[in-house]
Design a protein around this motif. Structure first.
Motif, PDB file in Angstrom:
ATOM      1  N   GLU A 244      -5.520  -2.698  12.778  1.00 39.61           N
ATOM      2  CA  GLU A 244      -5.299  -2.781  11.340  1.00 39.61           C
ATOM      3  C   GLU A 244      -5.352  -1.389  10.753  1.00 39.61           C
ATOM      4  O   GLU A 244      -5.821  -0.450  11.408  1.00 39.61           O
ATOM      5  CB  GLU A 244      -6.354  -3.674  10.690  1.00 39.61           C
ATOM      6  CG  GLU A 244      -7.768  -3.241  10.942  1.00 39.61           C
ATOM      7  CD  GLU A 244      -8.795  -4.259  10.463  1.00 39.61           C
ATOM      8  OE1 GLU A 244      -9.748  -3.850   9.778  1.00 39.61           O
ATOM      9  OE2 GLU A 244      -8.626  -5.451  10.769  1.00 39.61           O
ATOM     10  N   PRO A 245      -4.843  -1.187   9.542  1.00 41.54           N
ATOM     11  CA  PRO A 245      -4.875   0.150   8.926  1.00 41.54           C
ATOM     12  C   PRO A 245      -6.300   0.703   8.879  1.00 41.54           C
ATOM     13  O   PRO A 245      -7.263  -0.035   8.710  1.00 41.54           O
ATOM     14  CB  PRO A 245      -4.322  -0.103   7.518  1.00 41.54           C
ATOM     15  CG  PRO A 245      -3.467  -1.325   7.665  1.00 41.54           C
ATOM     16  CD  PRO A 245      -4.168  -2.181   8.688  1.00 41.54           C
ATOM     17  N   VAL A 246      -6.399   2.008   9.040  1.00 44.83           N
ATOM     18  CA  VAL A 246      -7.699   2.672   9.066  1.00 44.83           C
ATOM     19  C   VAL A 246      -7.838   3.542   7.817  1.00 44.83           C
ATOM     20  O   VAL A 246      -6.959   4.367   7.525  1.00 44.83           O
ATOM     21  CB  VAL A 246      -7.838   3.546  10.332  1.00 44.83           C
ATOM     22  CG1 VAL A 246      -9.178   4.281  10.331  1.00 44.83           C
ATOM     23  CG2 VAL A 246      -7.702   2.689  11.587  1.00 44.83           C
ATOM     24  N   GLU A 247      -8.927   3.339   7.110  1.00 45.82           N
ATOM     25  CA  GLU A 247      -9.178   4.110   5.894  1.00 45.82           C
ATOM     26  C   GLU A 247      -9.197   5.607   6.214  1.00 45.82           C
ATOM     27  O   GLU A 247      -9.854   6.048   7.158  1.00 45.82           O
ATOM     28  CB  GLU A 247     -10.513   3.687   5.269  1.00 45.82           C
ATOM     29  CG  GLU A 247     -10.824   4.377   3.957  1.00 45.82           C
ATOM     30  CD  GLU A 247     -12.131   3.904   3.336  1.00 45.82           C
ATOM     31  OE1 GLU A 247     -12.525   4.476   2.302  1.00 45.82           O
ATOM     32  OE2 GLU A 247     -12.756   2.979   3.901  1.00 45.82           O
ATOM     33  N   GLY A 248      -8.455   6.373   5.440  1.00 47.17           N
ATOM     34  CA  GLY A 248      -8.419   7.824   5.630  1.00 47.17           C
ATOM     35  C   GLY A 248      -7.319   8.303   6.559  1.00 47.17           C
ATOM     36  O   GLY A 248      -7.120   9.510   6.688  1.00 47.17           O
ATOM     37  N   ASP A 250      -3.374   7.999   6.947  1.00 50.16           N
ATOM     38  CA  ASP A 250      -2.178   7.526   6.260  1.00 50.16           C
ATOM     39  C   ASP A 250      -0.991   7.468   7.223  1.00 50.16           C
ATOM     40  O   ASP A 250       0.014   8.165   7.046  1.00 50.16           O
ATOM     41  CB  ASP A 250      -1.875   8.452   5.077  1.00 50.16           C
ATOM     42  CG  ASP A 250      -0.763   7.896   4.185  1.00 50.16           C
ATOM     43  OD1 ASP A 250      -0.542   6.671   4.226  1.00 50.16           O
ATOM     44  OD2 ASP A 250      -0.121   8.695   3.474  1.00 50.16           O
ATOM     45  N   THR A 253       0.423   1.416  11.173  1.00 48.97           N
ATOM     46  CA  THR A 253       0.085   0.979  12.531  1.00 48.97           C
ATOM     47  C   THR A 253       1.325   0.428  13.227  1.00 48.97           C
ATOM     48  O   THR A 253       2.300   0.019  12.586  1.00 48.97           O
ATOM     49  CB  THR A 253      -0.995  -0.111  12.515  1.00 48.97           C
ATOM     50  OG1 THR A 253      -0.458  -1.293  11.927  1.00 48.97           O
ATOM     51  CG2 THR A 253      -2.228   0.348  11.747  1.00 48.97           C
ATOM     52  N   GLU A 301     -17.503  11.960  11.949  1.00 48.75           N
ATOM     53  CA  GLU A 301     -16.511  12.553  11.046  1.00 48.75           C
ATOM     54  C   GLU A 301     -15.787  13.721  11.720  1.00 48.75           C
ATOM     55  O   GLU A 301     -14.561  13.845  11.618  1.00 48.75           O
ATOM     56  CB  GLU A 301     -17.200  13.028   9.769  1.00 48.75           C
ATOM     57  CG  GLU A 301     -16.249  13.636   8.754  1.00 48.75           C
ATOM     58  CD  GLU A 301     -16.948  14.027   7.460  1.00 48.75           C
ATOM     59  OE1 GLU A 301     -16.275  14.561   6.558  1.00 48.75           O
ATOM     60  OE2 GLU A 301     -18.177  13.799   7.348  1.00 48.75           O
ATOM     61  N   HIS A 304     -13.330  12.499  14.330  1.00 45.04           N
ATOM     62  CA  HIS A 304     -12.425  11.456  13.839  1.00 45.04           C
ATOM     63  C   HIS A 304     -12.621  10.136  14.596  1.00 45.04           C
ATOM     64  O   HIS A 304     -11.663   9.429  14.897  1.00 45.04           O
ATOM     65  CB  HIS A 304     -10.960  11.912  13.954  1.00 45.04           C
ATOM     66  CG  HIS A 304     -10.653  13.174  13.212  1.00 45.04           C
ATOM     67  ND1 HIS A 304     -10.431  13.199  11.844  1.00 45.04           N
ATOM     68  CD2 HIS A 304     -10.544  14.454  13.638  1.00 45.04           C
ATOM     69  CE1 HIS A 304     -10.190  14.442  11.475  1.00 45.04           C
ATOM     70  NE2 HIS A 304     -10.259  15.225  12.531  1.00 45.04           N
ATOM     71  N   THR A 306     -14.164   6.207  14.830  1.00 48.88           N
ATOM     72  CA  THR A 306     -14.434   5.078  13.950  1.00 48.88           C
ATOM     73  C   THR A 306     -15.555   4.269  14.584  1.00 48.88           C
ATOM     74  O   THR A 306     -15.469   3.909  15.761  1.00 48.88           O
ATOM     75  CB  THR A 306     -13.189   4.181  13.789  1.00 48.88           C
ATOM     76  OG1 THR A 306     -12.161   4.933  13.138  1.00 48.88           O
ATOM     77  CG2 THR A 306     -13.514   2.951  12.950  1.00 48.88           C
TER      78      THR A 306
END
Length: 335
Positions: A244-248, A250, A253, A301, A304, A306
């Protein structure tokens, strides 16, 4: 996108020549194993722990091990923490050596998708059934990229050209995991993976160079390895390989674009086999306390990552599912 096991609820606390190279690899592994066995005394893991990274310094597994070491030291979770690098055979040398320490609680092994894939690829006699998985901690996503001047503007453009003439679209990637992602995309697109022109690269940097110098037309590689080139405009990102789309991030998918490709590069911490429930719980708590720290958050962070936490029975089921999935992809490759 955090997944916590529901089977074991817990309160979270804040806190030269080929022959020569082969001989050298074995020598390094033996020396590293000696370091592990000399440090391991089967005692209290809150006093002393050895973290084994099954690859050379500088890679993803090493980053996890050293970030964990820093977090544990800074927060007094473990009094003495050392990292031992034990490269070779995709990580299966380290897997075998840690499995020999059955019953000991002061050695932890960093692993994940790549180690499970190596177990299958190399037909390792020692498997994840011989160790004690404790927790998946984070996952890392691959991204499908092409050079900025590529004629392929979208993932559909790339797949259409690839499907029409599979051998005319040379792919690359920085490791065996990346090839599995390309294989998964091929299967999703109805392309025979054995018809694909795949050029292996030794790491993400070499894969990027293959794209930039025209050796390869497309690549699957880790998002952290490619983000700088994407942001600089030298590479074009066509798809993020995530469920699914990952916050941060852009980047659309592959799933959003009609391709059910979701294999992620998850990172796991494991211990030797032969542990009882109390020992497994204690070690799992140490790992979970570590990922609760500010130092680990900073590493997440920086690299990168998750966060994705899976423990207990959920983890055992997850590994079985991933083993079946990866085995199927290698079968598609004719291996």
């Amino acid at each position: 996108m955090t997944e916590q096991s529901t089977t074991e609820p817990r309160a979270r606390r804040p806190v030269a020549r080929v022959v020569g190279a082969a001989v050298a690899a074995v020598s390094i592994a033996v020396a590293a194993f000696g370091s592990v066995t000399s440090a391991a005394a089967g005692g209290d893991p809150t006093r002393s722990v050895t973290l084994v990274a099954p690859a050379a310094a500088g890679g993803g597994w090493d980053g996890v091990a050293r970030s964990m070491q820093q977090a544990q030291r800074a927060n007094g979770i473990v009094n003495s923490v050392q990292v031992v690098n034990m490269p070779g055979a995709g990580g299966t040398i380290a897997l075998g050596n840690v499995a020999r320490l059955a019953g000991q609680t002061d050695t932890l092994l960093v692993g994940g998708t790549g180690l499970l894939a190596a177990e299958i690829q190399f037909g390792s006699a020692v498997t994840h059934d011989d160790i004690t998985p404790l927790a998946v901690t984070v996952e890392e996503y691959d991204v499908i990229v092409v050079p900025a001047d590529s004629p392929y503007e979208t993932l559909d453009d790339l797949v259409a050209a690839w499907r029409e003439r599979p051998g005319s679209v040379p792919w690359t990637g920085g490791g065996s995991f990346d090839q599995l992602v390309v294989t998964d995309l091929a299967v999703s697109a109805g392309i025979d993976p054995t018809d694909t022109n795949y050029i292996p690269s030794d790491g993400g940097g070499e894969a990027i160079q293959a794209l930039l110098n025209g050796t390869a037309a497309a690549a699957s590689g880790g998002y952290p390895d490619n983000i700088d080139q994407i942001e600089s405009g030298r590479l074009r990102a066509l798809a993020l390989v995530a469920a699914e789309p990952v916050e941060g991030i852009d980047i659309p998918t592959a799933v959003e674009q009609g391709h059910d490709v979701t294999l992620t590069n998850w990172r796991m911490i494991a211990a030797p086999g032969g542990l009882d429930d109390e020992q497994r719980t204690q070690l799992t708590d140490i790992v979970l306390d570590t990922v609760d720290t500010p130092e680990w958050a900073d590493a997440t962070e920086r690299y990168h990552w998750t966060e994705r936490i899976i423990t207990g029975g959920d983890l055992d089921a997850f590994i079985d599912e991933e083993r079946g999935r990866i085995t199927g992809l290698y079968e598609e490759l004719g291996r």
